[in-house]
Design a protein around this motif. Structure first.
Motif, mmCIF file in Angstrom:
data_model
loop_
_atom_site.group_PDB
_atom_site.id
_atom_site.type_symbol
_atom_site.label_atom_id
_atom_site.label_comp_id
_atom_site.label_asym_id
_atom_site.label_seq_id
_atom_site.Cartn_x
_atom_site.Cartn_y
_atom_site.Cartn_z
ATOM 1 N N GLU A 1 -8.840 -41.994 4.846
ATOM 2 C CA GLU A 1 -9.734 -43.096 4.511
ATOM 3 C C GLU A 1 -9.992 -44.000 5.721
ATOM 4 O O GLU A 1 -11.112 -44.465 5.924
ATOM 5 C CB GLU A 1 -9.108 -43.907 3.366
ATOM 6 C CG GLU A 1 -9.970 -45.062 2.889
ATOM 7 C CD GLU A 1 -9.366 -45.766 1.667
ATOM 8 O OE1 GLU A 1 -9.189 -45.101 0.633
ATOM 9 O OE2 GLU A 1 -9.068 -46.971 1.757
ATOM 10 N N GLU A 2 -8.945 -44.218 6.529
ATOM 11 C CA GLU A 2 -9.101 -45.101 7.695
ATOM 12 C C GLU A 2 -10.000 -44.447 8.746
ATOM 13 O O GLU A 2 -10.827 -45.110 9.375
ATOM 14 C CB GLU A 2 -7.747 -45.434 8.326
ATOM 15 C CG GLU A 2 -6.708 -46.019 7.383
ATOM 16 C CD GLU A 2 -7.216 -47.165 6.540
ATOM 17 O OE1 GLU A 2 -8.091 -47.909 6.988
ATOM 18 O OE2 GLU A 2 -6.730 -47.284 5.394
ATOM 19 N N VAL A 3 -9.828 -43.140 8.936
ATOM 20 C CA VAL A 3 -10.656 -42.409 9.901
ATOM 21 C C VAL A 3 -12.107 -42.438 9.436
ATOM 22 O O VAL A 3 -13.026 -42.722 10.217
ATOM 23 C CB VAL A 3 -10.150 -40.952 10.037
ATOM 24 C CG1 VAL A 3 -11.061 -40.153 10.964
ATOM 25 C CG2 VAL A 3 -8.713 -40.931 10.539
ATOM 26 N N HIS A 4 -12.290 -42.191 8.152
ATOM 27 C CA HIS A 4 -13.622 -42.202 7.555
ATOM 28 C C HIS A 4 -14.276 -43.584 7.722
ATOM 29 O O HIS A 4 -15.420 -43.698 8.177
ATOM 30 C CB HIS A 4 -13.469 -41.818 6.077
ATOM 31 C CG HIS A 4 -14.696 -42.003 5.262
ATOM 32 N ND1 HIS A 4 -15.791 -41.169 5.383
ATOM 33 C CD2 HIS A 4 -15.019 -42.929 4.318
ATOM 34 C CE1 HIS A 4 -16.729 -41.581 4.555
ATOM 35 N NE2 HIS A 4 -16.293 -42.641 3.899
ATOM 36 N N HIS A 5 -13.522 -44.627 7.387
ATOM 37 C CA HIS A 5 -14.055 -45.984 7.536
ATOM 38 C C HIS A 5 -14.397 -46.293 8.983
ATOM 39 O O HIS A 5 -15.425 -46.901 9.278
ATOM 40 C CB HIS A 5 -13.034 -47.018 7.016
ATOM 41 C CG HIS A 5 -13.032 -47.147 5.518
ATOM 42 N ND1 HIS A 5 -11.945 -47.611 4.816
ATOM 43 C CD2 HIS A 5 -13.984 -46.867 4.603
ATOM 44 C CE1 HIS A 5 -12.243 -47.609 3.517
ATOM 45 N NE2 HIS A 5 -13.466 -47.161 3.367
ATOM 46 N N ALA A 6 -13.520 -45.870 9.896
ATOM 47 C CA ALA A 6 -13.751 -46.139 11.319
ATOM 48 C C ALA A 6 -15.050 -45.484 11.774
ATOM 49 O O ALA A 6 -15.858 -46.093 12.473
ATOM 50 C CB ALA A 6 -12.567 -45.632 12.142
ATOM 51 N N GLU B 1 -9.083 -33.501 15.490
ATOM 52 C CA GLU B 1 -9.215 -34.403 14.358
ATOM 53 C C GLU B 1 -8.290 -34.018 13.203
ATOM 54 O O GLU B 1 -7.768 -34.882 12.499
ATOM 55 C CB GLU B 1 -10.669 -34.441 13.892
ATOM 56 C CG GLU B 1 -10.855 -35.541 12.873
ATOM 57 C CD GLU B 1 -12.311 -35.850 12.560
ATOM 58 O OE1 GLU B 1 -13.189 -35.614 13.415
ATOM 59 O OE2 GLU B 1 -12.550 -36.342 11.439
ATOM 60 N N ALA B 2 -8.076 -32.716 13.024
ATOM 61 C CA ALA B 2 -7.237 -32.259 11.913
ATOM 62 C C ALA B 2 -5.809 -32.785 12.030
ATOM 63 O O ALA B 2 -5.116 -32.937 11.023
ATOM 64 C CB ALA B 2 -7.220 -30.740 11.872
ATOM 65 N N GLU B 3 -5.353 -33.058 13.252
ATOM 66 C CA GLU B 3 -3.969 -33.508 13.445
ATOM 67 C C GLU B 3 -3.826 -35.025 13.467
ATOM 68 O O GLU B 3 -2.718 -35.537 13.603
ATOM 69 C CB GLU B 3 -3.389 -32.949 14.755
ATOM 70 C CG GLU B 3 -3.083 -31.458 14.746
ATOM 71 C CD GLU B 3 -4.315 -30.627 15.015
ATOM 72 O OE1 GLU B 3 -5.277 -31.161 15.609
ATOM 73 O OE2 GLU B 3 -4.345 -29.449 14.613
ATOM 74 N N LEU B 4 -4.945 -35.762 13.345
ATOM 75 C CA LEU B 4 -4.839 -37.227 13.381
ATOM 76 C C LEU B 4 -3.822 -37.692 12.336
ATOM 77 O O LEU B 4 -3.971 -37.390 11.155
ATOM 78 C CB LEU B 4 -6.196 -37.870 13.051
ATOM 79 C CG LEU B 4 -7.247 -37.971 14.138
ATOM 80 C CD1 LEU B 4 -8.562 -38.468 13.531
ATOM 81 C CD2 LEU B 4 -6.805 -38.888 15.260
ATOM 82 N N PRO B 5 -2.783 -38.424 12.741
ATOM 83 C CA PRO B 5 -1.801 -38.868 11.743
ATOM 84 C C PRO B 5 -2.299 -40.010 10.852
ATOM 85 O O PRO B 5 -1.662 -40.311 9.840
ATOM 86 C CB PRO B 5 -0.601 -39.336 12.586
ATOM 87 C CG PRO B 5 -1.002 -39.239 14.007
ATOM 88 C CD PRO B 5 -2.402 -38.750 14.115
#
Lengths: 288, 463
Positions: free
Chosen positions: B322-327, B314-318
């Motif tokens: 905010e988008e990851v959090h919303h998802a 997860e730390a490397e997700l480009p």
């Protein structure tokens, strides 16, 4: 917006539309296609160019009313506008690079089926004008489904008609006619070009393979943008994935995986039939 | 002390509700919220946020104007460096740029610079966009290829300087990736994108849709026959990549570009539109960038169970945080350290699953991120009926193929100098067509840099 300057009914459910699109007409070459969108809600439909006139600035397309968008398109008449008409897209046919001198020494066999007959016409016309020898086989289920026979006659050396029921010309499939021409009439060709339903192109390539006759096919894959962006038109050619829109639409028919191509073409069929039902329903409501 | 005030949280649509619609997720600040948040800014002497902004917006200055309630002045300050604040305020990765370097972020929460920029941009669209403009033409014509962020920014500056600008767009709608790629729930098309474009129309910019430069017309014909003095290429990076694994041509495997184009540009989610889209019951999206997040959240909204499969952690997700959090809030499942090896089909040629292997992180690679290594004998199957490939995109080779003297590098990106001049005289380029897939703000910045170079080029030539 693009204006329809001419509309003709060619056969049951098959229409010719001539569209005012000067930029497209100016650049069009045989083998290329356009993306047509009938209105704001319409799909982007790829259609192979059936003719173009640089002086008048018009491009001709021939459509069979089958899906929601093609049926909407076919309800329009002369003087009506369509929302979008983008092109010419895809690569032109390989032979447009050849000189008239080279072409005059070559013999082509075209095999056309259904609405695919329309895009064969500008190719045959181009070759004929440059001195190539061109024979054409047009295949259809029955005589009333035939299109473009008169125009084609004027630009080719020999025109052969093949109908499934024998109501016009040769009785049988286009593949049987190919065999007859080569085996019985001793015809020789440098190249075959087949344009029509996928299933027809598949069997044409199986037949021409027996004669080692180089065969080009024009694929009508599903597309969204038509410019290389979506990849909906992926097709396997010689084991490699190619995009029909930018790498094609014409490919070496002996290398194309037709079974995959036909399966991929049907990807949205269930959605499309739902949409058709919805569309019919809407039309009925408006009629009341 | 200003920095004792907590960051003003932004109002958002409830996750459970928004996962079923395409309305914008984030409502943005109202006036009072914006003023409170703006009051948190320390107005640093050496503002680190400005240095971290790709276009160097004078952030403390515009924020100060918000505290004074002078939104028009705030808007003018932003406009010096950015032409699309309503858009960048929504889609910029602020956490790695301005907000990521805000001094308040060291011990607490950084100033919500992105939300403040959006507030000013939206205020301006609402209150300033009817201003009548009369610009004296300087008699020179410039063609812009592509109506995405790079092209719009370039066209906007040139038009303000008196150039007669025509923007050529291949698709039927203007906005490029802003309309075909980024979904409505992140960037409203009519409310924001269309209005930004309308403001360019008021500057006198002409737009021609359905023109595929390289096919319908060429760069040569623009320069030689149509009388344009210069051309700007902002054609983006539109070609999708696939993995090259077995089963990728099965029915049910699509590129994120196709999926998003059907949903966004062609509005497949809207019953009034004829566009078909296949969503299935369970969608796996392969990739970890913003496009992957857009695709997976769109699939969820269209009714599917939606999963992200990404080969690193997860730390490397480009993707933007905010988008990851919303998802996640919307119920998206994240399968990290997972790499697909094969798409599995049923006997009809449709997707029925995705074979994957577990990964672990090894040494950092050239990108500085720890490279994923396959765990031996770890393969397993994820059941799904749709696979969406969101693996990045590259520039379309059409312009290179049809323009003599236009050089590209081995990744297919157009070669330019720092000012945006290509190897072909009179032809400039910027945005993803030059850098490969990047951000809206970088593309916009490149469009403006090239506009300056075009202005100099045309003036020198006229001497």
């Amino acid at each position: 917006m693009f204006k329809i300057v001419e509309k003709r009914t060619l056969a049951d459910n098959i229409y010719l539309l001539r569209i005012e699109a000067p930029r497209v007409a100016q650049s069009a070459l045989p083998g290329q296609f356009v993306i047509v969108r009938v209105d704001e809600q319409g799909e982007r439909v790829p259609l192979t160019i059936a003719d173009f006139d640089k002086e008048q600035g018009t491009v001709t397309i021939v459509i069979q009313a089958i899906g929601v968008s093609t049926r909407k398109l076919c309800t329009l008449g002369e003087g009506d506008m369509i929302a979008d008409f983008a092109g010419p897209l895809g690569n032109p046919s390989e032979f447009v690079e050849m000189s008239a001198d080279e072409l005059s020494k070559r013999r082509f066999l075209f095999v056309a089926g259904g609405v695919g007959t329309a895009p064969v016409y500008p190719q045959v016309k181009w070759l004929h004008e440059r001195g190539a020898k061109v024979d054409v086989i047009i295949g259809a289920k029955t005589a009333s489904m035939l299109i473009y026979t008169e125009q084609m006659k004027r630009v080719c050396d020999n025109l052969y008609i093949a109908t499934d029921d024998g109501s016009c010309g040769f009785k049988g499939m286009v593949t049987a006619k190919i065999k007859q021409l080569i085996d019985e009439e001793g015809k020789q060709y440098n190249e075959c070009i087949a344009i029509g339903p996928m299933i027809m192109m598949k069997f044409v390539t199986l037949t021409t393979r027996e004669y080692s006759l180089r065969t080009t096919v024009s694929l009508n894959a599903l597309m969204v943008d038509g410019t290389g962006m979506c990849g909906a038109c992926r097709v396997s050619v010689g084991g490699k994935t190619r995009f029909t829109c930018v790498d094609g639409p014409e490919f070496d028919g002996h290398e194309v995986d037709f079974d995959e191509a036909m399966r991929r073409q049907a990807m949205y069929r269930s959605q499309e039939s739902n949409a058709s039902v919805k569309h019919e329903h809407k039309c009925n409501c408006y009629g009341k | 002390m200003a920095n004792k005030i907590p960051r003003v949280s932004v109002r958002e649509q409830e996750p459970a509700l928004r996962a079923t619609n395409f309305e914008e997720v984030c409502y943005g600040y109202n006036e009072q919220e914006a003023q409170t948040e703006a009051s948190r800014c320390l107005n640093c002497k050496n503002p680190r946020c400005v240095a971290a902004c790709p276009v160097g917006i004078d952030i403390p200055a515009f924020i100060k104007k918000i505290t004074e309630g002078d939104y028009s002045a705030a808007s003018s300050i932003i406009a010096k460096d950015s032409s699309l604040p309503s858009i960048c305020g929504r889609v910029c990765p602020q956490e790695t740029q301005c907000e990521g370097s805000c001094i308040l972020g060291i011990k607490g929460e950084p100033v919500a610079i992105g939300k403040l920029e959006r507030f000013v941009g939206d205020w301006s669209l609402e209150n300033e966009s009817d201003a009548e403009l009369t610009i004296q033409s300087n008699g020179h014509k410039v063609a812009v290829i592509g109506s995405g962020p790079a092209g719009l920014a370039c066209a906007s500056d040139l038009a303000k300087w008196g150039y007669e600008v025509t923007v050529f767009e291949a698709l039927h709608k203007l906005g490029g990736v802003l309309v075909y790629g980024i979904p409505e729930f992140r960037l409203p098309k009519e409310k924001i994108v269309a209005r930004e474009i309308d403001s360019l129309r008021r500057l006198g910019v002409k737009f021609e849709t359905d023109v595929v430069v390289g096919r319908t017309i060429t760069i040569d014909s623009l320069l030689d026959d149509e009388g344009f003095d210069a051309v700007f290429i902002g054609s983006g990076a539109g070609l999708p990549r696939f993995m090259g694994i077995s089963g990728e041509n099965l029915n049910g495997v699509v590129s994120a570009n196709e999926f998003l184009t059907r949903a966004n540009l062609m509005r497949a989610y809207d019953d009034e539109y004829d566009t078909p889209i296949f969503v299935g019951k369970k969608v796996v999206v392969v990739g970890g960038g913003n496009v992957a997040m857009d695709a997976v959240r769109t699939a969820k909204r269209l009714g599917a169970d939606a999963v992200i499969v990404y080969r690193r952690s997860e730390a490397e997700l480009p993707a933007r945080k905010e988008e990851v959090h919303h998802a996640k809030e919307e119920g998206i499942e994240f399968k990290m350290l997972t790499n697909p090896t094969e798409v599995i089909g049923n006997d009809k040629g449709w997707v029925r699953g995705l074979r994957c292997v577990e990964m672990e992180l090894g040494e950092p690679d050239e990108s500085g991120r720890r490279s994923p290594i396959e765990k031996p004998n770890s393969d397993f199957e994820v059941e799904c009926d749709v696979v969406i490939m969101a693996l990045g995109t590259s520039p379309n080779p059409l312009l290179k193929r049809t323009t003599a003297g236009l050089e590209t590098n081995r990744r297919g990106c157009i070669v330019t100098n720092e000012q945006g001049a290509t190897t072909r005289e009179g032809v400039f380029a910027g945005g993803d067509a030059v850098t490969g897939a990047a951000t809206v703000i970088l593309a916009m910045g490149a469009g403006r840099t090239a506009a300056k170079a075009i202005d100099e080029y045309v003036k020198n030539k006229a001497k």
